[in-house]
Design a protein around this motif. Structure first.
Motif, PDB file in Angstrom:
ATOM      1  N   LEU A   1       0.651  -1.240  -0.275  1.00  0.00           N
ATOM      2  CA  LEU A   1      -0.085  -0.066   0.272  1.00  0.00           C
ATOM      3  C   LEU A   1       0.737   1.276   0.103  1.00  0.00           C
ATOM      4  CD1 LEU A   1      -2.683  -0.660   2.622  1.00  0.00           C
ATOM      5  CD2 LEU A   1      -2.728  -1.621   0.613  1.00  0.00           C
ATOM      6  N   ASP A   2       0.348   2.034  -0.508  1.00  0.00           N
ATOM      7  CA  ASP A   2       0.633   3.229  -0.278  1.00  0.00           C
ATOM      8  C   ASP A   2       0.973   4.049   1.472  1.00  0.00           C
ATOM      9  OD1 ASP A   2       1.304   6.235   0.078  1.00  0.00           O
ATOM     10  OD2 ASP A   2       1.360   6.580  -2.211  1.00  0.00           O
ATOM     11  N   PRO A   3       2.232   4.180   1.637  1.00  0.00           N
ATOM     12  CA  PRO A   3       2.735   4.230   2.963  1.00  0.00           C
ATOM     13  C   PRO A   3       1.811   5.197   3.454  1.00  0.00           C
ATOM     14  CG  PRO A   3       5.011   4.223   1.867  1.00  0.00           C
ATOM     15  CD  PRO A   3       3.914   4.716   0.486  1.00  0.00           C
ATOM     16  N   ASP A   4       1.516   6.814   2.886  1.00  0.00           N
ATOM     17  CA  ASP A   4       1.114   7.769   2.989  1.00  0.00           C
ATOM     18  C   ASP A   4      -0.700   7.340   3.459  1.00  0.00           C
ATOM     19  OD1 ASP A   4       2.580   9.043   2.433  1.00  0.00           O
ATOM     20  OD2 ASP A   4       2.641  10.327   0.985  1.00  0.00           O
ATOM     21  N   VAL A   5      -0.728   6.254   2.507  1.00  0.00           N
ATOM     22  CA  VAL A   5      -2.397   6.263   2.626  1.00  0.00           C
ATOM     23  C   VAL A   5      -2.397   5.475   3.544  1.00  0.00           C
ATOM     24  CG1 VAL A   5      -4.255   5.155   1.270  1.00  0.00           C
ATOM     25  CG2 VAL A   5      -3.220   6.695   0.511  1.00  0.00           C
ATOM     26  N   LEU A   6      -1.338   4.165   3.651  1.00  0.00           N
ATOM     27  CA  LEU A   6      -1.523   2.905   5.434  1.00  0.00           C
ATOM     28  C   LEU A   6      -1.478   3.995   6.608  1.00  0.00           C
ATOM     29  CD1 LEU A   6      -1.749   0.894   6.384  1.00  0.00           C
ATOM     30  CD2 LEU A   6       0.596   0.304   5.284  1.00  0.00           C
ATOM     31  N   SER A   7      -0.028   5.112   6.570  1.00  0.00           N
ATOM     32  CA  SER A   7      -0.584   5.841   7.996  1.00  0.00           C
ATOM     33  C   SER A   7      -1.920   7.112   7.930  1.00  0.00           C
ATOM     34  CB  SER A   7       1.338   7.179   7.766  1.00  0.00           C
ATOM     35  OG  SER A   7       1.147   7.489   8.638  1.00  0.00           O
ATOM     36  N   ARG A   8      -2.142   7.439   6.994  1.00  0.00           N
ATOM     37  CA  ARG A   8      -3.304   8.090   7.524  1.00  0.00           C
ATOM     38  C   ARG A   8      -4.739   7.127   7.849  1.00  0.00           C
ATOM     39  NH1 ARG A   8      -7.249  10.494   3.069  1.00  0.00           N
ATOM     40  NH2 ARG A   8      -8.950  11.446   3.973  1.00  0.00           N
ATOM     41  N   ALA A   9      -4.914   5.440   7.641  1.00  0.00           N
ATOM     42  CA  ALA A   9      -5.807   4.610   7.709  1.00  0.00           C
ATOM     43  C   ALA A   9      -5.040   4.479   9.604  1.00  0.00           C
ATOM     44  CB  ALA A   9      -5.770   3.611   6.624  1.00  0.00           C
ATOM     45  N   GLN A  10      -4.249   4.108   9.740  1.00  0.00           N
ATOM     46  CA  GLN A  10      -3.723   3.851  10.966  1.00  0.00           C
ATOM     47  C   GLN A  10      -3.708   4.646  11.446  1.00  0.00           C
ATOM     48  OE1 GLN A  10      -2.369   0.377  11.288  1.00  0.00           O
ATOM     49  NE2 GLN A  10      -3.199   0.696  13.154  1.00  0.00           N
TER      50      GLN A  10
END
Length: 271
Positions: A192-201
């Motif tokens: 997954l895109d790291p920024d997207v995953l970070s936002r979800a997390q």
């Protein structure tokens, strides 16, 4: 009753986080490509939605995605999409927070009016440059032109008897510099895109109520969100046609079609 207890909880939560999966889009007519009857022609989606498949046969992969784009272009948000969008408006008007995390790539949540949406797996409407391994070589950008190129016109019929189009590489979608383009979604085997995953997390870590809707909870990392939240003692709820990998972690379970359950459950039945 569980419904009344859940609705009472809804009134007090400061940050509601919802995770949606393919079951929500299926109610709008979007194929899930899972289980019986989930083939495109004779192919499983998992055989086509990979960088390796794109390297071997970019024409076939683009036929598959041309079919999906054409089909989704005709689909409309269903009552589940509309209920979640209405609930987001209701919560934010109260000064509270709402985050919608989705595994779906069809854009129907945005079409329904949802605003704070995290697209875990990207968008069906995005394209990006592909490297020689079929991986993303540029940031995905939206292109809703359909078909993307003349060679894809009328291509992608799902009938198993349909012959592959075998479109020449030079006629497939390309950027303005002539580089071959690929769908901008997250394929099997890709991170997954790291920024997207970070936002979800961050949303998962901050939630004081977590609701999972229409997902079998087998695809990670999304499948692990419920157990993470439940481990903090935060209440979780599930709306799904059947039990899933998340059921055991949920304090509240509501079995059935999301479009029939969510409007009343979220008390936005005027959608």
């Amino acid at each position: 009753m569980a419904t009344q207890a859940f609705q009472a909880l809804l009134q007090t939560c400061k940050h509601v986080v919802v995770l949606t999966g393919a079951g929500v889009s299926a109610e709008s007519g979007v194929p899930t490509f899972r289980g019986s009857g989930g083939l495109w022609r004779t192919w499983n989606a998992t055989d086509l939605a990979t960088p390796g498949a794109f390297v071997r046969d970019p024409s076939l992969v683009w036929e598959f995605y041309n079919y999906r784009r054409e089909l989704v272009q005709r689909c409309r948000p269903n009552p589940a999409h509309l209920a979640l969008a209405a609930f987001e408006r209701k919560v934010t008007e109260d000064g509270r927070r709402f985050t919608l995390i989705t595994q779906n790539i069809d854009g129907l949540h945005a079409a329904a009016g949802s605003r704070n949406v995290v697209l875990l797996h990207g968008s069906l409407w995005d394209v990006c440059r592909a490297d020689r391994h079929g991986m993303k070589a540029s940031k995905p950008c939206e292109n809703r032109k359909q078909p993307l190129v003349p060679a894809l016109e009328g291509k992608g019929a799902p009938d198993p008897a349909t012959m592959a189009a075998d479109i020449p590489r030079e006629a497939l979608p390309r950027d303005d510099k002539g580089h071959l383009l690929r769908p901008g979604v997250v394929w099997f085997g890709e991170n997954l895109d790291p920024d997207v995953l970070s936002r979800a997390q961050q949303a998962v870590d901050d939630a004081d109520l977590f609701i999972t809707v229409g997902t079998s909870s087998v695809v990670y990392p999304a499948a692990g969100f419920v157990s993470q939240v439940a481990a903090r003692g935060v209440p979780c709820a599930e709306v799904n046609l059947e039990s899933s990998g998340a059921t055991a972690s949920c304090k509240y379970t509501f079995q059935g079609r999301a479009g029939e359950i969510l409007p009343d459950l979220l008390e936005v039945s005027n959608v």
